[in-house]
Design an enzyme around this catalytic site. Structure first.
Site, short mmCIF file in Angstrom:
data_model
loop_
_atom_site.label_atom_id
_atom_site.label_comp_id
_atom_site.label_asym_id
_atom_site.label_seq_id
_atom_site.Cartn_x
_atom_site.Cartn_y
_atom_site.Cartn_z
N CYS A 56 0.81 -1.23 0.00
CA CYS A 56 0.00 0.00 0.00
C CYS A 56 0.84 1.27 0.00
O CYS A 56 0.29 2.37 -0.13
CB CYS A 56 -0.97 0.02 1.18
SG CYS A 56 -0.17 0.24 2.80
N CYS A 98 13.45 0.65 12.35
CA CYS A 98 12.82 1.39 13.44
C CYS A 98 11.40 1.75 13.02
O CYS A 98 11.20 2.63 12.17
CB CYS A 98 13.65 2.63 13.73
SG CYS A 98 13.15 3.53 15.21
#
Length: 206
Positions: free
Chosen positions: A173, A193
């Site tokens: 997406c 992260c």
């Protein structure tokens, strides 16, 4: 020049040479151009130094990450929605992170304490991104992983700071998830992260 966690470390000799050249140039110009000329020269030199610094590190930062992505590219069915559809599908907080590349406050994600086995999927489209076996405590305040599932992520250069970073996003997406740094544990040496609010945890079936 070395790169640590996507941040450049310039050799001291380079810094000294640039500084001496800059100061001598300002001195000479001040004798003939006055204060206004010096100010214009300072601004030009600062812009040049920033440009040279960015050009020097661009081939280095994130090179290993991009190479790994090329090796693991897989065909993923894309999910292409309008902005209105995304706003309806996501909470305001999720929309800010996934579609506007925002960043959640460190230490706020409930997934930091998640210890169960399972899969971490994209909160925007349910695409499986990380296996729980690659999650580790990085001490940064964000859920961190040292590897991702094949074909799950895409990367791009992020120039929001002075020097470029490697941003990564869901391959299905395009939703933003975080940045990857070169200070993770073995075997990859990488730290993905991730914004916790951009993830959905799917527990393994027992």
């Amino acid at each position: 020049m070395a790169v640590i966690a996507d941040f450049p470390v310039f050799p001291p000799s380079l810094v000294v040479n640039l500084s001496l050249e800059f100061l001598s140039d300002v001195f000479v110009r001040s004798r003939y151009s006055g204060i206004a000329g010096v100010r214009r020269r300072v601004m030009k030199r600062r812009s040049l130094i920033k440009l040279l610094g960015a050009a020097a590190i661009m081939p280095v930062v994130g090179q290993s990450v991009l190479a790994r992505q090329d090796d693991r590219t897989m065909q993923t069915e894309k999910l292409d929605l309008t902005d209105a559809q995304w706003r309806e599908r996501l909470t305001p907080e999720q929309y800010h992170i996934l579609r506007e590349e925002g960043t959640e406050r460190p230490g706020t994600s409930l997934l930091l304490k998640e210890k169960r086995q399972g899969i971490y999927a994209c909160a925007g489209c349910d695409n499986h991104l990380f296996d729980s076996s690659t999650k580790y405590e990085s001490g940064t305040g964000w859920p961190s992983f040292y590897d991702y599932l094949p074909g799950a992520l895409g990367t791009k250069k992020d120039y929001k700071l002075i020097w470029p970073r490697t941003e990564y996003h869901c391959a299905r997406c395009g939703g933003h998830h975080g940045h990857v740094f070169n200070d993770g544990p073995e075997p990859t040496g990488l730290r993905y992260c991730n914004n916790g609010i951009a993830l959905k945890f799917i527990p393994a079936q027992t």
